[in-house]
Enzyme design. Structure first.
Site, PDB file in Angstrom:
ATOM      1  N   ASP A   8      18.149 -23.233 -18.558  1.00  0.00           N
ATOM      2  CA  ASP A   8      18.641 -24.482 -17.995  1.00  0.00           C
ATOM      3  C   ASP A   8      17.750 -24.804 -16.788  1.00  0.00           C
ATOM      4  OD1 ASP A   8      20.479 -26.655 -17.450  1.00  0.00           O
ATOM      5  OD2 ASP A   8      21.309 -25.404 -15.852  1.00  0.00           O
ATOM      6  N   ASP A  10      18.613 -27.621 -13.671  1.00  0.00           N
ATOM      7  CA  ASP A  10      19.303 -27.969 -12.427  1.00  0.00           C
ATOM      8  C   ASP A  10      20.390 -26.952 -12.111  1.00  0.00           C
ATOM      9  OD1 ASP A  10      18.110 -30.595 -11.609  1.00  0.00           O
ATOM     10  OD2 ASP A  10      18.709 -31.090 -13.648  1.00  0.00           O
TER      11      ASP A  10
END
Length: 216
Positions: A8, A10
């Protein structure tokens, strides 16, 4: 044994979730709405029409999604231009270790490609990723498994051999649904017992991921 790692972005690689909250607050002040932190945290991972629908349910059918997005992104871009990318501790050592071991990394984010690629470039880590899947490039966003299934496929790997590194509940749910190896590195949300049960491991920072490469 882990054969690939799906990242991932953020809140996991970059400390941008806090920046995102402040960008939402700024947009609210500029455009006349008051976002609740609880709602914004639950919104993470949503994109496109799904995000638009959730926001219009929260703020009314007249909510201007496109204008709000412009204001938020401009705020975040200005902050990063002034302060630099807020890279999470342990990211670069982890990426270097994966490269040394020949374990490919892929980006799997709900953020759109221009923004995501800009972040990776500014942080100097773009070349560590062998593949990437960004917002709008799969039919269904997290918590559906699509982004991780596609990322594993781009690496030519079975999802069950791929570790997923995530900080959010939606991301962990998506990784679990994809049949990957979910490892949570919490950021703004700490896992409750139900979420922890979906994780192969929960570690406090990216510094703690390297030992897991041989354990999972």
């Amino acid at each position: 044994m882990v054969k690939g790692v799906l990242f991932d972005m953020d809140g996991l690689m970059f400390d941008t979730e806090r920046l995102s909250l402040e960008a939402w607050r700024f947009a609210g002040r500029q455009l006349g709405f008051a976002p609740r932190d609880e709602f914004l945290l639950a919104l993470r991972g949503s994109m496109g029409d799904e995000a638009r629908a959730k926001l219009q349910r929260e703020f009314g059918p007249g909510f201007d999604y496109d204008r709000t997005r412009q204001v938020r992104l401009a705020y975040a871009d200005s902050w990063i231009e002034q302060h630099g990318m807020p890279v999470k501790p342990g990211l670069l050592p982890l990426l270097k270790e994966l490269k040394a071991r020949g374990i490919p990394a892929a980006l799997a984010t709900s953020t759109t490609r221009p923004t995501a690629w800009g972040y990776l470039t500014r942080a100097g880590v773009k070349d560590y990723f062998a593949a990437s899947v960004c917002g709008g490039e799969v039919e269904r966003p997290k918590p559906n498994p699509d982004v991780f299934l596609k990322a594993a496929g781009l690496l030519g790997l079975d999802p069950g051999t791929c570790m997923v590194l995530e900080d959010s509940p939606n991301g962990i749910a998506a990784a679990h649904a994809a049949g990957c190896i979910p490892v949570m590195v919490p950021d703004l949300t700490q896992p409750d017992p139900a979420l922890r049960a979906l994780c192969a491991r929960v570690v406090p920072s990216l510094d703690q991921v390297i030992p897991l490469l041989e354990l999972l």
